[in-house]
Every structure is written in structure tokens, then in C-alpha cells.
Design a protein around this motif. Structure first.
Motif, PDB file in Angstrom:
ATOM      1  N   UNK A 117       0.888  -1.129   0.187  1.00 30.61           N
ATOM      2  CA  UNK A 117      -0.110  -0.043   0.011  1.00 30.61           C
ATOM      3  C   UNK A 117       0.847   1.306  -0.192  1.00 30.61           C
ATOM      4  N   UNK A 118       1.973   1.077   0.692  1.00 25.92           N
ATOM      5  CA  UNK A 118       2.863   2.486   0.901  1.00 25.92           C
ATOM      6  C   UNK A 118       3.383   2.717  -0.601  1.00 25.92           C
ATOM      7  N   UNK A 119       3.915   1.502  -1.274  1.00 23.94           N
ATOM      8  CA  UNK A 119       4.651   1.641  -2.677  1.00 23.94           C
ATOM      9  C   UNK A 119       3.629   2.062  -3.558  1.00 23.94           C
ATOM     10  N   UNK A 120       2.261   1.509  -3.412  1.00 23.46           N
ATOM     11  CA  UNK A 120       1.233   2.056  -4.200  1.00 23.46           C
ATOM     12  C   UNK A 120       0.854   3.512  -4.187  1.00 23.46           C
ATOM     13  N   UNK A 121       0.672   3.933  -2.979  1.00 19.71           N
ATOM     14  CA  UNK A 121       0.337   5.275  -2.827  1.00 19.71           C
ATOM     15  C   UNK A 121       1.617   6.191  -3.206  1.00 19.71           C
ATOM     16  N   UNK A 122       2.804   5.885  -2.960  1.00 22.96           N
ATOM     17  CA  UNK A 122       4.112   6.644  -3.529  1.00 22.96           C
ATOM     18  C   UNK A 122       3.782   6.607  -5.145  1.00 22.96           C
ATOM     19  N   UNK A 123       3.618   5.548  -5.829  1.00 20.43           N
ATOM     20  CA  UNK A 123       3.383   5.510  -7.240  1.00 20.43           C
ATOM     21  C   UNK A 123       2.395   6.273  -7.768  1.00 20.43           C
ATOM     22  N   UNK A 124       1.131   6.515  -7.231  1.00 19.41           N
ATOM     23  CA  UNK A 124       0.199   7.299  -7.462  1.00 19.41           C
ATOM     24  C   UNK A 124       0.562   8.448  -7.153  1.00 19.41           C
ATOM     25  N   UNK A 163       9.189  13.131  -8.820  1.00 17.93           N
ATOM     26  CA  UNK A 163       8.556  11.725  -9.053  1.00 17.93           C
ATOM     27  C   UNK A 163       9.233  10.433  -9.248  1.00 17.93           C
ATOM     28  N   UNK A 164      10.390  10.381  -9.919  1.00 21.23           N
ATOM     29  CA  UNK A 164      11.185   9.395  -9.932  1.00 21.23           C
ATOM     30  C   UNK A 164      11.694   9.012  -8.563  1.00 21.23           C
ATOM     31  N   UNK A 165      12.221   9.943  -7.805  1.00 22.61           N
ATOM     32  CA  UNK A 165      12.661   9.654  -6.410  1.00 22.61           C
ATOM     33  C   UNK A 165      11.563   8.895  -5.585  1.00 22.61           C
ATOM     34  N   UNK A 166      10.395   9.423  -5.616  1.00 22.11           N
ATOM     35  CA  UNK A 166       9.251   8.852  -4.790  1.00 22.11           C
ATOM     36  C   UNK A 166       9.069   7.332  -5.393  1.00 22.11           C
ATOM     37  N   UNK A 167       8.917   7.090  -6.774  1.00 27.09           N
ATOM     38  CA  UNK A 167       8.891   5.685  -7.243  1.00 27.09           C
ATOM     39  C   UNK A 167      10.152   5.066  -6.865  1.00 27.09           C
ATOM     40  N   UNK A 168      11.344   5.482  -6.767  1.00 30.51           N
ATOM     41  CA  UNK A 168      12.206   4.558  -6.125  1.00 30.51           C
ATOM     42  C   UNK A 168      12.207   4.299  -4.648  1.00 30.51           C
ATOM     43  N   UNK A 169      11.838   5.184  -4.001  1.00 26.44           N
ATOM     44  CA  UNK A 169      11.587   4.903  -2.570  1.00 26.44           C
ATOM     45  C   UNK A 169      10.499   3.911  -2.390  1.00 26.44           C
ATOM     46  N   UNK A 170       9.437   3.975  -3.236  1.00 27.84           N
ATOM     47  CA  UNK A 170       8.480   3.057  -2.977  1.00 27.84           C
ATOM     48  C   UNK A 170       9.085   1.554  -3.463  1.00 27.84           C
ATOM     49  N   UNK A 171       9.563   1.353  -4.681  1.00 29.32           N
ATOM     50  CA  UNK A 171      10.338   0.108  -4.864  1.00 29.32           C
ATOM     51  C   UNK A 171      11.326  -0.431  -3.974  1.00 29.32           C
ATOM     52  N   UNK A 172      11.981   0.548  -3.362  1.00 24.56           N
ATOM     53  CA  UNK A 172      12.974   0.189  -2.236  1.00 24.56           C
ATOM     54  C   UNK A 172      12.306  -0.365  -0.897  1.00 24.56           C
ATOM     55  N   UNK A 173      10.899   0.202  -0.687  1.00 24.03           N
ATOM     56  CA  UNK A 173      10.323  -0.346   0.351  1.00 24.03           C
ATOM     57  C   UNK A 173       9.838  -1.681   0.207  1.00 24.03           C
ATOM     58  N   UNK A 174       9.354  -2.220  -0.829  1.00 24.16           N
ATOM     59  CA  UNK A 174       9.026  -3.328  -1.016  1.00 24.16           C
ATOM     60  C   UNK A 174      10.143  -4.324  -1.112  1.00 24.16           C
ATOM     61  N   UNK A 175      11.517  -3.882  -1.774  1.00 23.35           N
ATOM     62  CA  UNK A 175      12.644  -4.933  -1.843  1.00 23.35           C
ATOM     63  C   UNK A 175      13.236  -4.969  -0.450  1.00 23.35           C
ATOM     64  N   UNK A 214       3.448   9.840  -7.490  1.00 23.28           N
ATOM     65  CA  UNK A 214       4.385  10.363  -8.560  1.00 23.28           C
ATOM     66  C   UNK A 214       3.873  10.485  -9.857  1.00 23.28           C
ATOM     67  N   UNK A 215       2.885   9.834 -10.220  1.00 21.23           N
ATOM     68  CA  UNK A 215       2.497  10.094 -11.716  1.00 21.23           C
ATOM     69  C   UNK A 215       2.105  11.358 -12.138  1.00 21.23           C
ATOM     70  N   UNK A 216       1.492  12.384 -11.550  1.00 19.39           N
ATOM     71  CA  UNK A 216       1.273  13.661 -11.904  1.00 19.39           C
ATOM     72  C   UNK A 216       2.690  14.431 -11.836  1.00 19.39           C
ATOM     73  N   UNK A 217       3.499  14.118 -11.282  1.00 19.78           N
ATOM     74  CA  UNK A 217       4.894  14.789 -11.239  1.00 19.78           C
ATOM     75  C   UNK A 217       5.580  14.476 -12.269  1.00 19.78           C
ATOM     76  N   UNK A 218       5.573  13.236 -12.895  1.00 20.92           N
ATOM     77  CA  UNK A 218       6.135  12.971 -13.913  1.00 20.92           C
ATOM     78  C   UNK A 218       5.621  13.291 -15.149  1.00 20.92           C
ATOM     79  N   UNK A 219       4.334  12.855 -15.195  1.00 22.13           N
ATOM     80  CA  UNK A 219       3.491  12.960 -16.444  1.00 22.13           C
ATOM     81  C   UNK A 219       3.266  14.472 -16.988  1.00 22.13           C
ATOM     82  N   UNK A 220       2.978  15.268 -15.951  1.00 19.21           N
ATOM     83  CA  UNK A 220       2.497  16.723 -16.457  1.00 19.21           C
ATOM     84  C   UNK A 220       2.765  17.849 -15.520  1.00 19.21           C
TER      85      UNK A 220
END
Length: 177
Positions: free
Chosen positions: A10-17, A52-64, A19-25
Motif C-alpha cells: 500500500x505504501x509503494x502503491x500510494x507513492x507510485x500514485x 516523481x522518480x525519487x518517490x517511485x524509487x523509494x516505493x520500490x526500495x520499500x518493497x524490496x 508520482x504519476x502527476x509529477x512525472x506526466x504533467x
């Protein structure tokens, strides 16, 4: 342990969600936040996409790092024999992400009180829920209980502030024999 894995995903998903507007537009975000409509500067564009990319990386690191995804020690070990099932970084990662969620919840709550923006309210509720899950996991899911083989009770419990009258009666009965 299911709540622990649910918290990680859930933490990784919320971080990914987030980050989407930060990267996309980044332009859309500036338009929403700024009183006048304008294009983003190259610096705003860079910082938005980098965040946005940093938030995705933190989310992935959380899961790993928490052991939610089993990893092998090397590419030459497909069986996973060298895998460490204990996930030594699980508790520190849980504490750091829980602190992060608490800080984000506090910030969003303050902004929600100041602006009344619905987005800050949703972020407050989500981050508070994730922070509460993290606290629950730190308190109850971080150590194995020491269960007595005879009684089935957890040995780490004490009688403070309430006395266990039934256990005291049994002990007194055994001592009298």
C-alpha cells in the motif's frame, strides 16, 4: 504478517500514485497551483520529474528491503539457497516509511485546514491510515511472540496494572501441596 505485507504494498502503491502527476504533467500541476496560467520553467520541470522518480524509487526500495519480494543473493543462485529469509532491513525500513507517512499526514492536514482543498483531505486520510498501519506493524508484527508450550500464553506479558487472580490461585495451590 499479512498486515505487514499489505502495508508495504500500500505504501509503494500510494507513492507510485503520487508520482504519476509529477512525472506526466508538471505543467498541469503548475496550472493548478498558480493563480495565473503559465508554462513551467525548465527548473520546475526538472524538479517535478526528479521528485516523481525519487518517490517511485523509494516505493520500490520499500518493497524490496522489507522482504516482500524474495530476492536471491546472486544471479548464479536460481534456487534461492543463499537468500536471507529474515530481511534484516525490514524493521528500519518500516520505521522510516512510517515516519515519512506521519510527516506527510501532518503536512497534508495542516494544508487541508488552511486551504480546505479536497485533495489534501484525501491525502491526509490515506497517509494517516498508512502511518497507523506502520505503528501497528512496529508494535505487534515486528517480533515473534514467546508462546508457552504448557499454557499457550505469551511469556512477555506481566500482571501490571491488573493482577491475574486465577494464575495466583493456581500458584498458591501448587505451593501448598
Amino acid at each position: 504478517m499479512d498486515v505487514y505485507y499489505a502495508y508495504n504494498y500500500a505504501t509503494a502503491g500510494w507513492m507510485f500514485l503520487q508520482s504519476i502527476p509529477l512525472i506526466a504533467s508538471p505543467t498541469m500541476l503548475i496550472t493548478l497551483l498558480s493563480p495565473e496560467v503559465r508554462e513551467t520553467t525548465p527548473l520546475e520541470d526538472y524538479f517535478s520529474r526528479s521528485l516523481g522518480l525519487a518517490i517511485i524509487v523509494i516505493g520500490v526500495l520499500t518493497v524490496l528491503l522489507t522482504g516482500s519480494v524474495p530476492l536471491t543473493a546472486s544471479f548464479s543462485d536460481p534456487d534461492g539457497a543463499l537468500e536471507d529469509p529474515a530481511a534484516p532491513y525490514a524493521l528500519p525500513t518500516l520505521v522510516v516509511t512510517g515516519t515519512y507517512q506521519s510527516a506527510v499526514a501532518f503536512f497534508c492536514y495542516m494544508m487541508w485546514n488552511e486551504t480546505g482543498n479536497f485533495g489534501f483531505g484525501i491525502s491526509t486520510i490515506t497517509s494517516t491510515s498508512l502511518a497507523a498501519m506502520a505503528v501497528w506493524c512496529v508494535l505487534f508484527a515486528s517480533t515473534d511472540g514467546r508462546i508457552s508450550r504448557k499454557t499457550g500464553a505469551d511469556k512477555r506479558t506481566s500482571g501490571f496494572p491488573f493482577k491475574n487472580v486465577e494464575a495466583d490461585k493456581k500458584r498458591a495451590g501448587k505451593k501448598g501441596l
